[in-house]
Write a protein that holds these residues in place. Structure first.
Motif, mmCIF file in Angstrom:
data_model
loop_
_atom_site.group_PDB
_atom_site.id
_atom_site.type_symbol
_atom_site.label_atom_id
_atom_site.label_comp_id
_atom_site.label_asym_id
_atom_site.label_seq_id
_atom_site.Cartn_x
_atom_site.Cartn_y
_atom_site.Cartn_z
ATOM 1 N N PHE B 100 -29.044 19.336 -20.741
ATOM 2 C CA PHE B 100 -30.241 19.296 -21.591
ATOM 3 C C PHE B 100 -31.386 18.720 -20.768
ATOM 4 N N CYS B 101 -32.075 19.591 -20.056
ATOM 5 C CA CYS B 101 -33.077 19.126 -19.086
ATOM 6 C C CYS B 101 -34.144 18.191 -19.662
ATOM 7 N N PRO B 102 -34.714 18.445 -20.840
ATOM 8 C CA PRO B 102 -35.819 17.586 -21.274
ATOM 9 C C PRO B 102 -35.435 16.124 -21.452
ATOM 10 N N SER B 103 -34.160 15.864 -21.743
ATOM 11 C CA SER B 103 -33.778 14.468 -21.973
ATOM 12 C C SER B 103 -33.067 13.877 -20.770
ATOM 13 N N SER B 127 -21.596 32.413 -22.583
ATOM 14 C CA SER B 127 -21.524 31.551 -23.753
ATOM 15 C C SER B 127 -21.350 30.096 -23.341
ATOM 16 N N PRO B 128 -22.245 29.218 -23.780
ATOM 17 C CA PRO B 128 -22.093 27.805 -23.427
ATOM 18 C C PRO B 128 -20.821 27.211 -24.044
ATOM 19 N N PHE B 129 -20.144 26.337 -23.271
ATOM 20 C CA PHE B 129 -18.926 25.679 -23.784
ATOM 21 C C PHE B 129 -19.274 24.539 -24.745
ATOM 22 N N PHE B 130 -20.407 23.888 -24.524
ATOM 23 C CA PHE B 130 -20.768 22.670 -25.262
ATOM 24 C C PHE B 130 -19.591 21.700 -25.338
ATOM 25 N N SER B 132 -17.346 18.222 -25.207
ATOM 26 C CA SER B 132 -17.611 16.854 -25.640
ATOM 27 C C SER B 132 -17.261 15.911 -24.494
ATOM 28 N N PRO B 134 -18.175 12.100 -23.660
ATOM 29 C CA PRO B 134 -18.871 10.831 -23.929
ATOM 30 C C PRO B 134 -19.352 10.158 -22.647
#
Lengths: 188, 256
Positions: B100-103, B127-130, B132, B134
């Motif tokens: 997430f480049c902007p953050s 397709s992005p894996f997204f 998890s 932490p």
């Protein structure tokens, strides 16, 4: 920017912008074109947009800029309508292009998310998860626009700059190929 | 070697001189010719894992960072075929993590982002894996954001070979392979990592970050905001070689 040529437009171009799962920052940047908006207004018909009071996405649109990821069933429906009714569809900004901030919720389940937003963090009210049947339902994951419909071009940035939008929209409504200088390719 | 003609190979039709023992990538960078790369770092032994520096030599695709230069090789690098392969590799890296480049504090100094600009990656395509993943904020001075890891192993190599601390490691296989902290608790706070360590400065993306330094350099004024990576990488290569290592005498492109 892309090898695809926009369809040649022989009449006054019909342009739309749509706001799916995004913060409207891309549309704010669109408005940041400032006085160039007046010039643009002289060239196009804005047939659908959050800044135009039109309820239903019209037919026969030449260019549509789509802000935001597809995050709920209403977005998905809108994406398909937009694609069906538009000759040239642009993913407008990083959320439409990559999911971006909207997709940050993807590591939680929808249930966790709603619980967190409407119950755990609720203050001064009776905590209730909204469940009216007319409300849009969250998809399992927020995803980029091109995961649902074919997209013809991508504008990067969170948000894209007003200059970038101006160059892109000018090119598209004049039927020119969308080729932006490399400096405009910036994620985030 | 004194007085002898330098051996040469051809890259995309241009002569590239090299010292015996140099890899194609090293020689190309020293000669001012950029080859996209991520897991390669001039101060470390070539690793050959990201494959972004893939070139075609006499019809075979090889990683240019681990292939020794040979007299007379015909190397294809920036052909449409190879650039398409590289673009796909970068897209794979984007969809496998959460970028997430902007953050991201590394935005603008991030090699993955800069290489994607260089290759003209317009969208992730796949397709992005997204996944998890932490974060680990346990260390008083360092934040670890595993979401951005591209498995280049530079932090692992730096921590083991330079710092002698073995703070990082990889675990899992295939798509489940991921970076871990080498402590019984798995927490960075329980390692000997210090902000002065080499491992702090080699991450090409935004995994290993110093705390309380966010946005010291504003977005838009960072390394690859100012100069495309193909200029930075070549300048860096010549500067490094000038200080110490055997000089490959390639023409410097700095200021050219």
């Amino acid at each position: 920017m892309t090898a695809i040529d926009p369809a040649p437009v022989t009449r006054r171009p019909r342009v739309a912008t749509a706001w799916l799962g995004g913060c409207s920052g891309c549309h704010m940047s669109f408005l940041d074109m400032d006085e160039r908006l007046i010039e643009l207004a002289g060239k196009i018909d804005l047939v659908y947009s959050p800044i135009a009071d039109v309820k239903v996405f019209p037919a026969d649109v030449d260019v549509t800029l789509v802000e935001g990821a597809v995050t709920n069933d209403e977005n998905e429906h809108a994406a398909r309508t937009i694609r069906r009714n538009s000759r040239f569809v642009v993913s407008f900004g990083d959320c439409a292009t990559a999911g971006n901030v909207t997709a940050m919720r993807n590591r939680f389940t929808r249930e966790e998310l709603l619980q967190l937003a409407y119950v755990d963090l609720a203050r001064g009210e009776i905590p209730t998860i909204p469940n009216d049947t007319t409300l849009a339902k969250l998809l399992v994951r927020a995803r980029p626009l091109h995961e649902f419909v074919p997209v013809d071009a991508f504008l990067h940035g969170c948000p894209p700059s007003a200059d970038e939008i101006w160059l892109a929209v000018s090119a598209l409504v004049e039927g020119r190929k969308l080729e932006l200088p490399a400096a405009y390719q910036r994620y985030g | 070697m004194a007085g002898a003609e330098k051996p040469m190979f051809a890259m995309d039709g241009n002569d590239v001189p090299f010292e015996p023992g140099q890899t194609i990538l090293q020689a190309a960078l020293a000669a001012g010719r950029y080859v996209p790369h991520l897991c390669f770092h001039p101060e470390f032994k070539p690793h050959g894992s990201c494959k972004l520096c893939t070139v075609k030599i006499n019809g075979r695709t090889v990683a240019s960072c681990t292939t020794l230069a040979k007299q007379g090789d015909e190397v294809e690098s920036e052909t449409p075929e190879i650039q398409d392969l590289r673009r796909n590799l970068v897209q794979f890296l984007f969809v496998e993590g959460n970028h997430f480049c902007p953050s991201c504090e590394k935005s603008g100094s991030c090699m993955l982002q800069a290489v994607a600009y260089d290759l003209g990656v317009m969208a992730e395509h796949f397709s992005p894996f997204f996944p998890s993943r932490p974060i680990d904020a346990s260390h008083p001075d360092v934040l670890l954001d595993f979401n951005r890891c591209i498995l280049c192993e530079l932090c692992i190599r730096a921590s083991a070979e330079v710092d002698g601390k073995n703070v990082f490691a990889l675990s899992g296989r295939g798509a489940k392979k991921h970076l871990i902290v080498n402590a019984e608790s798995g927490r960075l706070a329980d390692t000997r990592l210090a902000v002065e360590d080499k491992a702090m400065d080699v991450c090409p993306v935004g995994v290993i970050l110093r705390k309380r330094r966010g946005f010291q350099v504003p977005i838009g004024e960072r390394k690859y905001d100012q100069h495309p990576i193909r200029e930075v990488a070549v300048g860096k290569a010549t500067a490094r070689h000038a200080s110490g290592k055997p000089s490959p005498q390639g023409p410097s492109k700095e200021g050219a």
